[in-house]
Design an enzyme around this catalytic site. Structure first.
Site, short mmCIF file in Angstrom:
data_model
loop_
_atom_site.label_atom_id
_atom_site.label_comp_id
_atom_site.label_asym_id
_atom_site.label_seq_id
_atom_site.Cartn_x
_atom_site.Cartn_y
_atom_site.Cartn_z
N ASN A 41 -66.16 24.37 73.25
CA ASN A 41 -64.65 24.24 72.76
C ASN A 41 -64.19 25.61 72.75
OD1 ASN A 41 -66.42 24.00 70.67
ND2 ASN A 41 -64.56 23.29 69.26
N GLU A 43 -60.71 27.41 71.40
CA GLU A 43 -59.49 26.90 70.65
C GLU A 43 -58.57 28.12 70.94
OE1 GLU A 43 -60.92 25.70 66.66
OE2 GLU A 43 -61.42 24.06 67.36
N CYS A 52 -61.68 21.42 75.17
CA CYS A 52 -62.91 20.89 74.66
C CYS A 52 -64.00 21.10 75.41
CB CYS A 52 -62.83 19.22 75.00
SG CYS A 52 -61.60 18.32 73.69
N GLU A 54 -66.25 19.42 76.85
CA GLU A 54 -66.54 18.59 77.92
C GLU A 54 -65.91 19.19 79.18
OE1 GLU A 54 -66.04 17.56 75.05
OE2 GLU A 54 -67.08 15.80 74.46
N CYS A 85 -63.60 13.12 73.17
CA CYS A 85 -62.04 12.38 72.92
C CYS A 85 -61.47 11.77 73.77
CB CYS A 85 -61.30 13.73 72.47
SG CYS A 85 -60.76 14.69 73.97
N CYS A 88 -61.16 13.67 77.35
CA CYS A 88 -62.50 14.09 78.07
C CYS A 88 -63.07 12.74 78.77
CB CYS A 88 -63.39 14.58 76.99
SG CYS A 88 -62.62 16.35 76.63
N1 THU Z 1 -63.96 18.67 70.41
C1 THU Z 1 -64.73 18.89 71.76
O1 THU Z 1 -64.86 20.09 72.11
N2 THU Z 1 -65.40 17.94 72.27
C2 THU Z 1 -65.35 16.59 71.48
O2 THU Z 1 -65.93 15.75 72.09
C3 THU Z 1 -64.76 16.42 70.31
C4 THU Z 1 -64.00 17.37 69.96
C5 THU Z 1 -63.24 20.08 70.05
C6 THU Z 1 -61.95 20.18 70.21
C7 THU Z 1 -61.53 21.15 68.96
O3 THU Z 1 -61.86 22.36 69.36
C8 THU Z 1 -62.57 20.71 68.02
O4 THU Z 1 -63.52 19.89 68.66
C9 THU Z 1 -62.12 19.89 66.66
O5 THU Z 1 -61.33 18.51 67.22
#
Ligand code: THU
Length: 131
Positions: A41, A43, A52, A54, A85, A88
């Protein structure tokens, strides 16, 4: 086989850029070619612009020329395995059949197993665009 995707997901997770949530995620997808693609991920100070793990793995896969996913592994540092999520799930379903195994895991080693179809029942796919 399974150990390889886990290791890739674990490795890439250490490079996650998650200064806002503090929640680092690593994902690895194996393509039909056998190659494993990883993503973390990423941000952003403008929160909705974050991506994300994925999505990163899928982007790496497509950029490298693969478009069929045969295996998915997602790992986070949480106490319980973290499910992808909603967005994804749709992204993964674009490139993988319903029976593709998805492993959700913790860094500590707890694993939960499911499939793309179970994650996204009633998926909207390209067939609906044809009429
Ligand atoms: N996140 C992912 O990268 N993948 C997931 O399957 C769940 C959530 C990340 C998004 C964000 O950067 C952090 O987790 C908190 O939501």
């Amino acid at each position: 086989m399974g150990g390889e995707v886990r290791q890739e997901a674990i490795n890439v997770r250490t490079r996650a850029y998650a200064p806002y949530s503090g929640f680092k995620v690593g994902a690895a997808v194996r393509a039909a070619s056998g190659v494993i693609y990883a993503g973390c991920n990423v941000e952003n100070a403008a929160y909705p612009e974050g991506t994300c793990a994925e999505a990163g793995a899928i982007a790496a896969m497509v950029a490298a020329g693969d478009t069929v996913i045969t295996d998915v592994y997602v790992v986070a540092g949480s106490d319980t395995p973290v499910p992808p999520c909603g967005g994804c799930r749709q992204k993964l379903a674009e490139f993988g059949a319903g029976d593709v195994p998805v492993t959700m895991a913790t860094v500590a080693g707890t694993e939960q197993h499911t499939t793309l179809a179970d994650l996204l029942p009633g998926a909207f796919d390209a067939a609906f665009l044809e009429g």
